[in-house]
Design an enzyme around this catalytic site. Structure first.
Site, short mmCIF file in Angstrom:
data_model
loop_
_atom_site.label_atom_id
_atom_site.label_comp_id
_atom_site.label_asym_id
_atom_site.label_seq_id
_atom_site.Cartn_x
_atom_site.Cartn_y
_atom_site.Cartn_z
N LYS A 216 44.78 38.40 43.34
CA LYS A 216 44.98 39.48 42.38
C LYS A 216 43.75 40.38 42.46
O LYS A 216 42.70 40.09 41.89
CB LYS A 216 45.13 38.90 40.97
CG LYS A 216 46.01 39.71 40.02
CD LYS A 216 45.55 41.11 39.78
CE LYS A 216 44.42 41.20 38.77
NZ LYS A 216 43.87 42.57 38.64
N GLY A 273 36.53 36.05 31.89
CA GLY A 273 36.34 34.68 32.38
C GLY A 273 36.67 33.65 31.32
O GLY A 273 37.26 32.61 31.61
N GLU A 290 32.73 33.20 38.52
CA GLU A 290 31.55 33.99 38.91
C GLU A 290 31.46 35.14 37.94
O GLU A 290 32.23 36.10 38.03
CB GLU A 290 31.73 34.51 40.35
CG GLU A 290 31.75 33.42 41.40
CD GLU A 290 30.44 32.65 41.49
OE1 GLU A 290 29.40 33.18 41.06
OE2 GLU A 290 30.49 31.51 41.95
N GLU A 422 24.35 42.66 29.88
CA GLU A 422 24.63 43.24 31.19
C GLU A 422 25.11 44.69 31.01
O GLU A 422 25.99 44.94 30.19
CB GLU A 422 25.72 42.43 31.90
CG GLU A 422 26.02 42.92 33.29
CD GLU A 422 27.06 42.05 33.98
OE1 GLU A 422 28.15 41.86 33.42
OE2 GLU A 422 26.77 41.57 35.09
P1 NAD Z 1 36.94 42.19 34.49
O1 NAD Z 1 36.69 40.88 33.84
O2 NAD Z 1 37.31 43.33 33.66
O3 NAD Z 1 38.12 42.05 35.58
C1 NAD Z 1 38.05 41.12 36.64
C2 NAD Z 1 39.45 40.81 37.12
O4 NAD Z 1 40.16 40.09 36.11
C3 NAD Z 1 40.29 42.05 37.43
O5 NAD Z 1 41.06 41.81 38.58
C4 NAD Z 1 41.20 42.14 36.19
O6 NAD Z 1 42.41 42.81 36.42
C5 NAD Z 1 41.43 40.67 35.90
N1 NAD Z 1 41.87 40.34 34.55
C6 NAD Z 1 41.75 41.09 33.41
N2 NAD Z 1 42.26 40.40 32.35
C7 NAD Z 1 42.70 39.21 32.84
C8 NAD Z 1 43.30 38.06 32.24
N3 NAD Z 1 43.56 37.98 30.93
N4 NAD Z 1 43.61 37.00 33.02
C9 NAD Z 1 43.33 37.04 34.35
N5 NAD Z 1 42.77 38.09 34.98
C10 NAD Z 1 42.45 39.17 34.22
O7 NAD Z 1 35.63 42.49 35.35
P2 NAD Z 1 35.30 43.79 36.18
O8 NAD Z 1 34.96 44.89 35.23
O9 NAD Z 1 36.35 44.01 37.19
O10 NAD Z 1 33.98 43.33 36.97
C11 NAD Z 1 32.69 43.44 36.46
C12 NAD Z 1 32.17 42.07 36.05
O11 NAD Z 1 32.27 41.17 37.14
C13 NAD Z 1 30.71 42.09 35.68
O12 NAD Z 1 30.51 41.35 34.51
C14 NAD Z 1 30.03 41.40 36.85
O13 NAD Z 1 28.82 40.79 36.53
C15 NAD Z 1 31.07 40.44 37.28
N6 NAD Z 1 30.87 40.04 38.69
C16 NAD Z 1 30.35 38.81 38.96
C17 NAD Z 1 30.10 38.42 40.27
C18 NAD Z 1 29.49 37.09 40.59
O14 NAD Z 1 29.51 36.70 41.75
N7 NAD Z 1 28.94 36.37 39.63
C19 NAD Z 1 30.38 39.30 41.31
C20 NAD Z 1 30.93 40.55 41.01
C21 NAD Z 1 31.17 40.91 39.68
#
Ligand code: NAD
Length: 518
Positions: A216, A273, A290, A422
C-alpha cells in the site's frame, strides 16, 4: 503542456468528486524533466495477481508537483474489495512461492535491482517531479533501492543451506533441527518521503524470505512505487507474489484488517502506527513499525567546525528535512557554540532552495501541501512564542511551490514543541552544553530513539559518546549513511523491530524446530 490549475493544497484536491475529473485532464508537466508518459499516465493503477486493473475507488487521486503546486497526473486508486482481491492473490501465490529455492528468489531480486537501474534516469526525473527532490538526492534514492534488492539477492542465495541445521539435544534418542518458514502473505504500508526506498527495505527481504506481498504505497507518491509492478511483469515474477493497491488510509486500514495478511510492516507517523498496531493486535498479527524521530546531533568541543557544519546541515536539510532520521536537535559544546553557529548560518545562507527548474538546487520544496501547511504553522508558533530565530523562519516569499527557508532556532527551551516534536521540515533547534554528560542526558531526553550523530576530532571519544545514546543508528563524524547490511529502526517510540541486514529478513520469517526420534 503547461498551464493551469493551481492546487491550493488541501486533502479535498486529492479526493475530488468524479465530476471534477475534467480539471485533471490538463496537466502541468515540465518539459525539462522529460518524465516518460508511461510513468505518469496510469489508466490502470491497481496491480493484482499479475494483472493491471482499473481502480474502483469512487474518486481519483491527483499527483501534485511541489515545485509549482500544479497537478501533473491523476489515477483511480483501489477500492476495499480490490484489497480483498489482492490479499487473496497473495495467499494463493504463497503456496508455491514459499517452496521456491533461495537461489530462484535471488534471481528475481537481482532482476528487480537491474530493472531499477535500467530505468534510473526516468525514476530520478519522476522523483524530482513528484517529491521535489534535487537531482542528486533522487539519484541516491534509486541507487539505494537497487542496492537493497542486490543485498537481499545475496542473502537469499544462502538461505537453503541454513535450513535444517541440527541442534544437539543432549539425548541420544532424539535429534533436533531448526528451520525457518516465511510468515505468509504480508502487508507493506509506506510513507511518502522516500518512495521506492522504504518499499525496497520491506519488499526485498519479504520476497527473499519466501513471503508474498501486498504493497500500500503512500497516496502522495504512488507513481514511483507502481514501477515495481512493471518490473514484476517484465521479469516474470509469478502472479500474485507482488500486488500493489494504491489508496489512502482507508485502504491501509482494510489491508491491516484482512485475515489473510500474516504480518504488517509499516513506515509512517506514530499516530498511524498506533492504529496499525491496534488493528494487528485485534488479530494477533506481528508488526514492524518504522515511525518518527527527533534525533540529536552532538558537536563536541574538539570538533572540526567546518566538518561539523557540513554534517549538521546534511542532517537537517537533506530531503528538505523530511527524514525520520533528521538530526533536528543540535547540541553544541559551549566553548565552540558561537563559532560553530556563525559558520552554520553562513552555510544555511548559501544553500540554494529551488525546484526542479534549477539544476543547482540543493534544497527542494516540501513534498505535500499538507506538510507545507504543517511546517508553516510550526514556524508561526515559534514566532508567537518568541523563540530566537537566527535563520529563515518562514516560507520562501514569492514562490508558488511548497518552499520553506532553511530555519534555525537558538536556545530552544527543552519543553517547547520545536525541541520535542517531529517537524519533518528544514527546521533545526540548537542548545549548548557544558559537559559531555549533560549532552548525553539532553540527547536522550526524548520519547524517540531512532538515530543520532556525534562529531568530534577524537573519533574514539566521539564513539564512546555514541555508545551512550538511545538510538537505533548512530553516525560518528559522518551523516545519514545507511547501508543495506546494517540495521535500521528505533528504540522507544520510534518503532518496533529492525529493517535491513539479517534483522530485516527475520522480520518475515518464523522459526520452526523439529525434534524427532533418532
Ligand atoms: P502517515 O502515517 O500519514 O502515512 C503512512 C502510510 O499509512 C500511508 O501509506 C497512509 O496512507 C497509511 N495509512 C494512513 N492511515 C492508515 C490506517 N488507519 N491504517 C493503515 N495505513 C494507514 O505518515 P506519512 O505522513 O506518510 O510519513 C511521515 C512519517 O513517516 C513521519 O513521522 C516519519 O518520521 C515516518 N517515517 C519513518 C521512517 C523510519 O524508517 N522510521 C521512514 C520514513 C518515514
Amino acid at each position: 503542456m503547461d498551464e493551469q490549475q493551481t492546487i491550493a493544497g488541501t486533502h479535498q484536491f486529492r479526493l475530488i468528486e468524479m465530476e471534477t475529473r475534467a480539471v485533471t485532464t490538463t496537466f502541468s508537466r515540465p518539459q525539462h524533466l522529460n518524465v516518460p508518459a508511461d510513468l505518469l499516465d496510469r489508466p490502470k493503477a491497481v496491480f493484482v495477481n499479475g494483472r493491471w486493473q482499473v481502480g474502483r475507488a469512487a474518486a481519483p487521486m491527483i499527483s501534485i508537483d511541489p515545485s509549482t503546486a500544479k497537478a501533473f497526473s491523476s489515477f483511480l486508486p483501489a477500492s476495499p474489495d480490490q484489497v480483498g482481491e489482492a490479499t487473496e492473490a497473495a495467499e494463493r501465490a504463497f503456496a508455491d512461492w514459499r517452496r521456491t529455492s533461495g537461489g530462484e528468489r535471488s534471481r528475481f531480486l537481482s532482476a528487480i535491482a537491474a530493472g531499477l537501474r535500467d530505468r534510473k534516469a526516468d525514476l530520478v526525473a519522476l522523483q524530482m517531479l513528484n517529491n521535489g527532490k534535487p537531482r542528486y538526492e533522487a539519484e541516491i534514492d534509486v541507487d539505494d533501492a537497487a542496492a537493497t534488492f542486490d543485498y537481499y539477492a545475496g542473502v537469499a542465495k544462502d538461505l537453503d543451506a541454513e535450513q535444517g541445521r541440527s541442534v544437539a539435544l543432549g539425548d541420544d534418542t532424539l535429534a533436533g533441527a531448526t528451520h525457518f518458514e516465511p510468515l505468509g502473505p504480508v502487508g507493506l504500508i509506506v510513507a511518502w518521503n522516500f518512495p521506492m526506498v522504504t518499499t525496497a527495505w520491506k519488499l526485498a527481504p519479504a520476497l527473499a524470505a519466501g513471503c508474498t506481498a501486498v504493497i500500500k504505497p503512500s497516496e502522495f507518491t504512488t507513481l514511483a512505487e507502481l514501477v515495481y509492478a512493471d518490473l514484476a511483469g517484465q521479469i516474470g515474477l509469478p502472479a500474485g507474489v507482488l500486488n500493489i493497491i494504491p489508496g489512502g488510509g482507508e485502504i491501509g486500514a482494510a489491508l491491516c484488517a484482512d485475515r489473510r495478511i500474516r504480518k504488517i510492516s509499516f513506515t509512517g507517523s506514530n499516530a498511524t502506527g498506533s492504529r496499525v498496531m491496534a488493528a494487528a493486535a485485534s488479530r494477533i498479527v506481528p508488526v514492524s513499525l518504522e515511525l518518527g524521530g527527533k534525533s540529536p546531533i552532538i558537536i563536541l568541543e574538539d570538533a572540526d567546525i567546518a566538518q561539523a557544519v557540513e554534517i549538521a546541515a546534511a542532517g537537517i536539510f537533506f530531503n528538505c528535512g523530511q527524514m525520520c532520521s533528521a538530526t533536528s536537535r543540535l547540541l553544541v559544546a559551549e566553548g565552540i557554540a558561537e563559532d560553530f553557529t556563525t559558520a552554520l548560518l553562513g552555510k544555511a545562507d548559501q544553500l540554494i532552495v529551488a525546484g526542479h527548474e534549477d539544476p543547482g538546487a540543493q534544497i527542494g520544496p516540501l513534498t505535500t501541501p499538507e506538510q507545507f501547511a504543517k511546517v508553516k504553522a510550526v514556524l508561526e508558533k515559534a514566532r508567537a512564542d518568541g523563540l530566537d530565530c537566527i535563520a529563515g523562519g518562514s516560507a520562501v516569499p514569492g514562490r508558488q511551490g511548497f518552499f520553506i527557508e532553511p530555519s534555525i532556532y537558538r536556545n530552544v527551551p527543552t519543553d517547547h514543541p520545536l525541541w520535542r516534536e517531529e517537524i519533518f521540515g528544514p527546521v533545526l533547534a540548537i542548545r549548548s552544553f557544558t559537559s559531555t554528560d549533560e549532552a548525553v542526558a539532553l540527547a536522550n531526553d526524548t520519547d524517540f530513539g531512532l538515530a543520532a550523530t556525534v562529531v568530534g576530532t577524537d573519533g574514539d571519544a566521539a564513539a564512546a559518546v555514541a555508545r551512550n545514546l538511545d538510538a537505533g543508528h548512530v553516525w560518528v563524524n559522518t551523516s545519514q549513511m545507511i547501508f543495506p547490511n546494517t540495521a535500521w529502526g528505533g528504540f522507544k517510540a520510534s518503532g518496533i523491530g529492525r529493517e535491513l541486514g539479517p534483522w530485516g529478513l527475520s522480520a518475515y520469517r518464523g522459526v520452526k524446530h523439529i525434534t524427532r526420534a533418532a
